[in-house]
Motif scaffolding. Structure first.
Motif, short mmCIF file in Angstrom:
data_model
loop_
_atom_site.label_atom_id
_atom_site.label_comp_id
_atom_site.label_asym_id
_atom_site.label_seq_id
_atom_site.Cartn_x
_atom_site.Cartn_y
_atom_site.Cartn_z
N ARG A 13 -11.23 18.64 -3.53
CA ARG A 13 -12.65 18.34 -3.64
C ARG A 13 -13.14 17.42 -2.52
NH1 ARG A 13 -15.72 16.58 -9.23
NH2 ARG A 13 -17.83 16.42 -8.37
N GLU A 17 -16.18 18.46 -0.09
CA GLU A 17 -17.42 17.69 -0.06
C GLU A 17 -17.70 17.15 1.34
OE1 GLU A 17 -17.80 16.08 -4.66
OE2 GLU A 17 -16.84 14.79 -3.15
N ARG A 21 -21.06 17.85 3.57
CA ARG A 21 -21.89 16.81 4.20
C ARG A 21 -22.02 17.07 5.70
NH1 ARG A 21 -19.29 13.56 0.17
NH2 ARG A 21 -17.57 13.10 1.58
N MET A 48 -25.78 18.44 -2.77
CA MET A 48 -24.48 17.92 -3.20
C MET A 48 -24.35 17.96 -4.72
SD MET A 48 -22.93 17.49 -0.40
CE MET A 48 -21.41 16.85 -1.13
N PHE A 51 -23.63 21.48 -5.50
CA PHE A 51 -22.27 21.81 -5.11
C PHE A 51 -21.28 21.43 -6.20
CE2 PHE A 51 -18.38 20.85 -2.44
CZ PHE A 51 -18.05 22.17 -2.22
N ALA A 52 -21.52 20.32 -6.88
CA ALA A 52 -20.66 19.93 -8.00
C ALA A 52 -20.71 20.99 -9.11
CB ALA A 52 -21.09 18.57 -8.55
N GLY A 77 -19.71 26.96 -0.94
CA GLY A 77 -20.70 25.90 -0.81
C GLY A 77 -22.05 26.40 -0.34
#
Length: 234
Positions: A13, A17, A21, A48, A51-52, A77
């Protein structure tokens, strides 16, 4: 209650992530100028957060033992980006342009020597052997029962007169299954468009005339090395 992310993806993860970004950094000017979105900080946070959600929705297809896991981790993503931009009224063609240009810019941050080495490894006889093995496994009932969200594909040998080195026919697409399940079908053509730059930046020419997302019976990927004179073609 927060959705649960599969342990395999949870372990990756942080890297995923960070990649998201980075993509948003590269996309910032395009989000402002082409998508006409004034509050970029709010858009970044919304992406973001989405995305979770996507991470919890990602199907587990075997982890490190299946190369398609990497496809999901690298590309899913863009589903989050597309969802958010659609909610803000950005037209799909504009979303597609932003995503493709952002993805290519991100790929090109990797040193050329490293990218070309990865391309040679992909085209190598050893990797082709692995691709044959995974293709044969993907069509088995046991694999499809264990990983229903996975891709199903056949390895294609070149015939007389063919100019490609090898091919893959995708009979079922993990992204198509994902999109059908989560209402992302409109986004699929943009995801498909990322493939050309992904291979071209590694010195590989991808030829493809049809996709499952476009309504065809299969996606016909055909691979060959880009000659020095044709470097950068897609």
């Amino acid at each position: 209650m927060a959705e649960i992310i599969h342990p395999f993806y949870e372990a990756h993860r942080g890297a995923m992530e960070a990649a998201m970004r980075h993509r948003l950094d590269l996309a910032e000017a395009m989000l402002r100028d082409r998508a006409q979105l004034p509050d970029i900080a709010a858009i970044r946070q919304e992406v973001m957060d989405e995305f979770a959600v996507v991470l919890a929705q990602m199907p587990y297809v075997g982890g490190a033992a299946n190369r398609m896991s990497d496809f999901f981790m690298r590309l899913v993503g863009f589903m989050a980006i597309s969802r958010v931009l659609q909610r803000h009224g950005v037209p799909l063609p504009v979303i597609g342009d932003i995503e493709r240009e952002t993805y290519k810019a991100q790929l090109l941050t990797v040193p050329e020597a490293e990218r070309l080495a990865a391309g040679r490894e992909f085209m190598s006889p050893e990797n082709q052997t692995m691709l044959r093995e995974q293709a044969a496994q993907s069509v088995t009932k046991s694999h499809q029962d264990a990983f229903p969200g996975d891709f199903v594909h056949d390895f294609v040998e070149p015939g007389p007169g063919d100019e490609f080195e090898f091919g893959i026919n995708y009979e079922a697409c993990g992204f198509c299954k994902f999109a059908a399940q989560h209402g992302d079908k409109d986004i699929l053509p943009n995801i498909c468009g990322l493939d050309f730059d992904a291979f071209a930046t590694r010195g590989i020419r991808l030829q493809r005339t049809q996709t499952l997302a476009g309504g065809a019976s299969h996606c016909d990927f055909r691979f060959s090395k880009i000659s020095p004179a044709g470097k950068g073609a897609s």
